[in-house]
Scaffold this active site. Structure first.
Site, mmCIF file in Angstrom:
data_model
loop_
_atom_site.group_PDB
_atom_site.id
_atom_site.type_symbol
_atom_site.label_atom_id
_atom_site.label_comp_id
_atom_site.label_asym_id
_atom_site.label_seq_id
_atom_site.Cartn_x
_atom_site.Cartn_y
_atom_site.Cartn_z
ATOM 1 N N THR A 39 0.838 -1.201 0.000
ATOM 2 C CA THR A 39 0.000 0.000 0.000
ATOM 3 C C THR A 39 0.871 1.248 0.000
ATOM 4 O OG1 THR A 39 -1.554 1.301 1.343
ATOM 5 C CG2 THR A 39 -0.135 -0.220 2.513
ATOM 6 N N ASP A 40 0.334 2.338 -0.549
ATOM 7 C CA ASP A 40 1.067 3.604 -0.498
ATOM 8 C C ASP A 40 1.142 4.162 0.917
ATOM 9 O OD1 ASP A 40 -1.604 4.311 -0.238
ATOM 10 O OD2 ASP A 40 -1.613 5.742 -1.898
ATOM 11 N N GLU A 41 0.354 3.617 1.841
ATOM 12 C CA GLU A 41 0.354 4.113 3.216
ATOM 13 C C GLU A 41 1.680 3.877 3.924
ATOM 14 O OE1 GLU A 41 -3.063 3.380 5.681
ATOM 15 O OE2 GLU A 41 -4.335 3.050 3.934
ATOM 16 N N TYR A 67 -1.751 -0.375 10.992
ATOM 17 C CA TYR A 67 -1.960 -1.053 9.709
ATOM 18 C C TYR A 67 -0.781 -0.818 8.768
ATOM 19 C CZ TYR A 67 -3.435 -1.691 4.898
ATOM 20 O OH TYR A 67 -3.473 -2.061 3.564
ATOM 21 N N LYS A 71 2.143 -3.423 7.246
ATOM 22 C CA LYS A 71 2.400 -3.613 5.819
ATOM 23 C C LYS A 71 3.866 -3.313 5.485
ATOM 24 C CE LYS A 71 -0.230 -4.458 2.964
ATOM 25 N NZ LYS A 71 -0.654 -5.754 2.365
ATOM 26 N N LYS A 106 -15.324 0.980 3.615
ATOM 27 C CA LYS A 106 -14.504 1.915 2.863
ATOM 28 C C LYS A 106 -15.334 3.119 2.420
ATOM 29 C CE LYS A 106 -10.942 -0.718 3.289
ATOM 30 N NZ LYS A 106 -9.856 -0.321 4.206
ATOM 31 N N LEU A 107 -14.648 4.233 2.151
ATOM 32 C CA LEU A 107 -15.320 5.509 1.940
ATOM 33 C C LEU A 107 -16.436 5.461 0.902
ATOM 34 C CD1 LEU A 107 -15.422 8.620 2.463
ATOM 35 C CD2 LEU A 107 -13.881 8.843 0.515
ATOM 36 N N VAL A 123 -18.026 12.189 7.696
ATOM 37 C CA VAL A 123 -16.788 12.598 7.038
ATOM 38 C C VAL A 123 -15.810 13.052 8.110
ATOM 39 C CG1 VAL A 123 -15.738 14.267 5.473
ATOM 40 C CG2 VAL A 123 -17.971 13.273 4.919
#
Length: 258
Positions: A39-41, A67, A71, A106-107, A123
């Site tokens: 993931t880019d996280e 999280y 990863k 998820k959003l 939000v």
């Protein structure tokens, strides 16, 4: 990320120990390629006032949540197995996915489901957090390409060239479903919430020829249509254990926002 704040241990067990178990099995049975979907996280976040900055494969790992830390730990373990044992590995780090069959927490699916039920659309903060969105089929094509043609031991970033603020996506969903923006409810931000993710996919484009094919305007329309046509799938999910999770994450925040 939300669930890892509630129970970090599960994520360490799954993402780090689980990766070790999978790689040991791959060594035992001499698999031709072990591919790690990351993931880019793992890169942390970028400042909102620097739109010129992007994550590259050389960006240092700087995690913000249990999280993303799990990863990143798994990614380092994959690299270690490649170097120490010669396991044929590749890693991909992708931006936010959207599309059919995405879990309702998820959003995008959360906002679709809540809007259809005329429920509040929670939000975080002001909704100014920016994410780079990629249609799930484009992600799958990238993974397939990496497995078939990617170089062993390499990391490839996969991005959608589509940065959007969370609040703008929620408003887009309201408009598509003909729901009032008054449903939007700003709630207390979550801990360690990253402000901006932005992937530079230049490496995978140059090395393997991959580019995203789906424009966000087309992909979000296709996604909304799928959730409208497949209510039975996600209604079964949100009526079960997921409801307890939703209440634990948003219940108090929604009360405070009123």
């Amino acid at each position: 990320m939300d669930r890892s704040i509630e129970d970090p241990g599960i994520f360490l067990q799954t993402n780090i120990i689980g990766t070790q178990v999978m790689m040991d099995a791959s060594r035992k049975y001499a698999v031709k390629r072990y591919h790690q979907v990351s993931t880019d996280e793992v890169y942390g976040d970028l400042p909102l006032d620097r739109p010129d900055l992007f994550f590259t494969e050389e960006t240092p790992l700087k995690t913000s949540s249990p999280y993303s830390s799990s990863k990143a730990g798994a990614d380092l373990l994959v690299n270690a197995y490649h170097r120490t044992f010669g396991l044929p590995t590749t890693i991909s780090r992708c931006s936010n996915n959207y599309g059919p069959y995405q879990f309702p927490e998820k959003l995008i699916p959360l906002m679709i489901a809540n809007a259809l039920a005329d429920k509040p659309l929670p939000v975080y903060g002001e909704g100014l957090n920016v994410r780079d969105w990629l249609y799930v089929e484009d992600h799958c094509k990238a993974i397939d390409l990496i497995i078939r043609k990617g170089k062993e031991g390499e990391v490839y970033n996969i991005g959608g060239h589509n940065e959007m603020r969370n609040i703008d996506i929620v408003k887009m969903i309201c408009e598509a479903l003909d729901k009032p923006e008054s449903l939007i409810t700003h709630v207390a931000d979550r801990k360690g919430h990253d402000m901006r993710y932005a992937i530079d996919p230049a490496k995978i484009h140059a090395a393997l020829g991959w580019l995203p094919e789906t424009r966000f305007q087309d992909g979000i329309r296709r996604t909304i249509r799928w959730y409208l046509d497949n209510k039975e799938w996600w209604e079964r999910i949100i009526s079960g254990e997921y409801q307890n999770y939703y209440d634990s994450m948003y219940g108090e925040r929604l009360k405070e926002a009123k």
